[in-house]
Motif scaffolding. Sequence first.
Motif, PDB file in Angstrom:
ATOM      1  N   GLU A  33       1.305  -1.425  -0.310  1.00 52.70           N
ATOM      2  CA  GLU A  33       0.376   0.439  -0.195  1.00 52.70           C
ATOM      3  C   GLU A  33       0.887   1.165  -0.074  1.00 52.70           C
ATOM      4  O   GLU A  33       1.346   1.371   1.028  1.00 52.70           O
ATOM      5  CB  GLU A  33      -0.514   0.481   1.230  1.00 52.70           C
ATOM      6  CG  GLU A  33      -1.889   1.209   1.259  1.00 52.70           C
ATOM      7  CD  GLU A  33      -2.671   1.721   2.446  1.00 52.70           C
ATOM      8  OE1 GLU A  33      -1.768   1.559   3.723  1.00 52.70           O
ATOM      9  OE2 GLU A  33      -3.469   2.071   2.571  1.00 52.70           O
ATOM     10  N   ARG A  35       1.074   4.713   0.049  1.00 48.19           N
ATOM     11  CA  ARG A  35       0.808   5.658   1.403  1.00 48.19           C
ATOM     12  C   ARG A  35       1.351   7.163   0.383  1.00 48.19           C
ATOM     13  O   ARG A  35       2.638   7.581   1.127  1.00 48.19           O
ATOM     14  CB  ARG A  35       1.046   5.760   2.915  1.00 48.19           C
ATOM     15  CG  ARG A  35       0.148   4.478   3.898  1.00 48.19           C
ATOM     16  CD  ARG A  35      -1.405   4.690   3.481  1.00 48.19           C
ATOM     17  NE  ARG A  35      -1.613   5.871   4.388  1.00 48.19           N
ATOM     18  CZ  ARG A  35      -2.160   5.578   5.421  1.00 48.19           C
ATOM     19  NH1 ARG A  35      -2.469   5.168   5.697  1.00 48.19           N
ATOM     20  NH2 ARG A  35      -2.265   7.308   5.905  1.00 48.19           N
ATOM     21  N   ARG A  60      -4.374   9.538   2.107  1.00 49.11           N
ATOM     22  CA  ARG A  60      -5.286   9.455   3.158  1.00 49.11           C
ATOM     23  C   ARG A  60      -5.840  11.066   3.936  1.00 49.11           C
ATOM     24  O   ARG A  60      -4.107  11.185   3.898  1.00 49.11           O
ATOM     25  CB  ARG A  60      -5.338   8.819   4.283  1.00 49.11           C
ATOM     26  CG  ARG A  60      -5.988   7.856   5.232  1.00 49.11           C
ATOM     27  CD  ARG A  60      -6.877   7.346   4.299  1.00 49.11           C
ATOM     28  NE  ARG A  60      -6.605   6.108   4.945  1.00 49.11           N
ATOM     29  CZ  ARG A  60      -7.131   4.904   3.878  1.00 49.11           C
ATOM     30  NH1 ARG A  60      -8.045   5.623   2.685  1.00 49.11           N
ATOM     31  NH2 ARG A  60      -7.358   4.062   4.056  1.00 49.11           N
ATOM     32  N   HIS A 118     -13.096   4.675   8.390  1.00 53.21           N
ATOM     33  CA  HIS A 118     -12.437   4.293   9.391  1.00 53.21           C
ATOM     34  C   HIS A 118     -13.088   5.400  10.492  1.00 53.21           C
ATOM     35  O   HIS A 118     -13.542   6.256  10.135  1.00 53.21           O
ATOM     36  CB  HIS A 118     -11.321   4.836   9.137  1.00 53.21           C
ATOM     37  CG  HIS A 118     -10.430   4.365   8.129  1.00 53.21           C
ATOM     38  ND1 HIS A 118     -10.154   4.703   6.688  1.00 53.21           N
ATOM     39  CD2 HIS A 118      -9.063   3.186   7.880  1.00 53.21           C
ATOM     40  CE1 HIS A 118      -9.269   3.803   5.731  1.00 53.21           C
ATOM     41  NE2 HIS A 118      -8.808   3.121   6.398  1.00 53.21           N
ATOM     42  N   LYS A 145     -14.035  -1.318   2.688  1.00 52.59           N
ATOM     43  CA  LYS A 145     -13.139  -2.081   4.466  1.00 52.59           C
ATOM     44  C   LYS A 145     -13.711  -1.000   5.223  1.00 52.59           C
ATOM     45  O   LYS A 145     -13.985   0.010   4.949  1.00 52.59           O
ATOM     46  CB  LYS A 145     -11.876  -1.775   3.036  1.00 52.59           C
ATOM     47  CG  LYS A 145     -10.985  -1.632   4.733  1.00 52.59           C
ATOM     48  CD  LYS A 145      -9.233  -1.197   4.331  1.00 52.59           C
ATOM     49  CE  LYS A 145      -8.883  -0.214   3.505  1.00 52.59           C
ATOM     50  NZ  LYS A 145      -7.586   0.278   3.369  1.00 52.59           N
ATOM     51  N   MET A 178      -8.929  -2.020  14.385  1.00 52.67           N
ATOM     52  CA  MET A 178      -7.214  -1.117  15.672  1.00 52.67           C
ATOM     53  C   MET A 178      -7.268  -0.939  16.510  1.00 52.67           C
ATOM     54  O   MET A 178      -8.407  -1.443  17.523  1.00 52.67           O
ATOM     55  CB  MET A 178      -7.472   0.729  14.688  1.00 52.67           C
ATOM     56  CG  MET A 178      -7.252   0.626  13.012  1.00 52.67           C
ATOM     57  SD  MET A 178      -6.982   1.979  12.954  1.00 52.67           S
ATOM     58  CE  MET A 178      -8.884   3.046  13.101  1.00 52.67           C
ATOM     59  N   ARG A 186      -6.730  -8.981  13.461  1.00 54.72           N
ATOM     60  CA  ARG A 186      -6.270  -8.502  11.875  1.00 54.72           C
ATOM     61  C   ARG A 186      -5.333 -10.127  11.530  1.00 54.72           C
ATOM     62  O   ARG A 186      -5.722  -9.990  10.314  1.00 54.72           O
ATOM     63  CB  ARG A 186      -4.855  -7.549  12.148  1.00 54.72           C
ATOM     64  CG  ARG A 186      -5.473  -5.990  12.460  1.00 54.72           C
ATOM     65  CD  ARG A 186      -4.139  -5.575  13.079  1.00 54.72           C
ATOM     66  NE  ARG A 186      -4.391  -4.142  13.281  1.00 54.72           N
ATOM     67  CZ  ARG A 186      -4.229  -3.403  12.086  1.00 54.72           C
ATOM     68  NH1 ARG A 186      -3.959  -3.357  10.509  1.00 54.72           N
ATOM     69  NH2 ARG A 186      -4.967  -1.469  12.712  1.00 54.72           N
ATOM     70  N   PHE A 198      -3.876  -6.093   7.201  1.00 48.44           N
ATOM     71  CA  PHE A 198      -2.158  -5.300   7.004  1.00 48.44           C
ATOM     72  C   PHE A 198      -1.530  -6.119   8.010  1.00 48.44           C
ATOM     73  O   PHE A 198      -2.202  -5.569   9.180  1.00 48.44           O
ATOM     74  CB  PHE A 198      -2.673  -3.423   7.228  1.00 48.44           C
ATOM     75  CG  PHE A 198      -3.563  -3.265   6.057  1.00 48.44           C
ATOM     76  CD1 PHE A 198      -2.900  -2.201   5.073  1.00 48.44           C
ATOM     77  CD2 PHE A 198      -4.484  -3.139   5.591  1.00 48.44           C
ATOM     78  CE1 PHE A 198      -3.354  -1.701   3.914  1.00 48.44           C
ATOM     79  CE2 PHE A 198      -5.388  -3.120   5.106  1.00 48.44           C
ATOM     80  CZ  PHE A 198      -4.668  -2.563   3.775  1.00 48.44           C
ATOM     81  N   SER A 207       1.308   1.386   9.906  1.00 49.13           N
ATOM     82  CA  SER A 207       0.381   3.019   9.905  1.00 49.13           C
ATOM     83  C   SER A 207      -0.371   3.199  10.243  1.00 49.13           C
ATOM     84  O   SER A 207      -1.927   4.133   9.841  1.00 49.13           O
ATOM     85  CB  SER A 207       0.218   2.679   7.742  1.00 49.13           C
ATOM     86  OG  SER A 207      -0.775   1.997   7.958  1.00 49.13           O
ATOM     87  N   ALA A 208      -0.595   2.635  11.026  1.00 52.31           N
ATOM     88  CA  ALA A 208      -2.147   2.381  12.516  1.00 52.31           C
ATOM     89  C   ALA A 208      -1.613   1.736  13.259  1.00 52.31           C
ATOM     90  O   ALA A 208      -1.102   0.304  13.435  1.00 52.31           O
ATOM     91  CB  ALA A 208      -2.841   1.102  11.421  1.00 52.31           C
ATOM     92  N   GLN A 211      -0.995  -2.460  14.271  1.00 50.53           N
ATOM     93  CA  GLN A 211      -0.779  -3.494  13.264  1.00 50.53           C
ATOM     94  C   GLN A 211       0.403  -4.461  13.702  1.00 50.53           C
ATOM     95  O   GLN A 211       1.631  -3.962  14.132  1.00 50.53           O
ATOM     96  CB  GLN A 211      -0.215  -2.794  12.124  1.00 50.53           C
ATOM     97  CG  GLN A 211      -0.747  -2.589  10.650  1.00 50.53           C
ATOM     98  CD  GLN A 211      -0.529  -1.497  10.187  1.00 50.53           C
ATOM     99  OE1 GLN A 211       0.462  -0.819  10.268  1.00 50.53           O
ATOM    100  NE2 GLN A 211      -1.283  -1.219   9.231  1.00 50.53           N
TER     101      GLN A 211
HETATM  102  O1  DQA Z   1      -7.199   1.325   5.776  1.00 50.96           O
HETATM  103  C1  DQA Z   1      -5.844   0.749   5.938  1.00 50.96           C
HETATM  104  C2  DQA Z   1      -6.318   0.171   7.011  1.00 50.96           C
HETATM  105  C3  DQA Z   1      -4.737   0.770   7.963  1.00 50.96           C
HETATM  106  O2  DQA Z   1      -5.537   1.885   8.847  1.00 50.96           O
HETATM  107  C4  DQA Z   1      -4.780  -0.363   9.704  1.00 50.96           C
HETATM  108  O3  DQA Z   1      -5.644  -0.353  10.553  1.00 50.96           O
HETATM  109  O4  DQA Z   1      -4.081  -1.601   9.096  1.00 50.96           O
HETATM  110  C5  DQA Z   1      -4.128   0.882   7.876  1.00 50.96           C
HETATM  111  C6  DQA Z   1      -3.835   1.574   6.377  1.00 50.96           C
HETATM  112  O5  DQA Z   1      -2.689   2.269   5.743  1.00 50.96           O
HETATM  113  C7  DQA Z   1      -5.098   1.273   5.561  1.00 50.96           C
HETATM  114  O6  DQA Z   1      -5.027   2.339   4.479  1.00 50.96           O
END
Ligand code: DQA
Length: 225
Positions: A33, A35, A60, A118, A145, A178, A186, A198, A207-208, A211
């Motif tokens: 992805e 960014r 984003r 989100h 998503k 998250m 996840r 992710f 990125s969140a 993860q």
């Molecule tokens: O939409 C998502 C999911 C995300 O927010 C995550 O929680 O893994 C991570 C972001 O990079 C991605 O665009």
Amino acid sequence: MSSIRICIPVVETDCDAACQCLARIHAQGFLAELRLDYLIQPDLQHLLHAPRGPVIATNRLPNEGGRFSGPESARRRLLEQAIDLGADYVDVEFNADPFWRNDLLAHRGAVKLILSWHDFKGPSTPPRLHEIMTAMIDCGADIIKLVTYAHHPSDCLALLGLIPAAQQQGQDIIAFCMGSAGKYSRVIAPLLGSYLTFAVLEAGKESAPGQLTVQEMTSIWEMLT
Ligand SMILES: O=C1C[C@@](O)(C(=O)O)C[C@@H](O)[C@@H]1O
């Protein structure tokens, strides 16, 4: 397990570093992805040149966890350029201007459009999540998503439940939570049929929140399957 898609976010601020990161991700067979909102001077010609593996282009805004701070027209232009340059997927927010969103949908060609939503405050109630999911399915995107913040592991159940509900309607979906309490979702989401999940190649490149590393993720799957 081999059919599970893992997507690695590229959170570099410099294009050369992002290119190196893309190469590492693709060499290991993962989806990347890109960014765009992290890049100080995004040069898409350079970043999306062939040959390379599959890329999701995402740009984003801060209200959905991103860093893009320029005008909305510039944010959109970058995503349109990503489509023109053959990104494999483009991620567009459900909350984006519907006219622009529909235009992108109409002109996406072979590029798959991921419509995303989100909620960083979370959790959202199950009826609210279903309402949003239904409205998202009606948009006609290739993949939807939904990602919310979990304060307790039980907050993930409603999100994970969206996966079979969307699939019953023939809609590809990505859904998980998250935050620390959402980590397990996840891992479980792709086992339930989420289009992807992710993860990061190494800690510190998230990125969140919540993860896991690919290594953590795969070692849990190995125990479960
Ligand atoms: O939409 C998502 C999911 C995300 O927010 C995550 O929680 O893994 C991570 C972001 O990079 C991605 O665009």
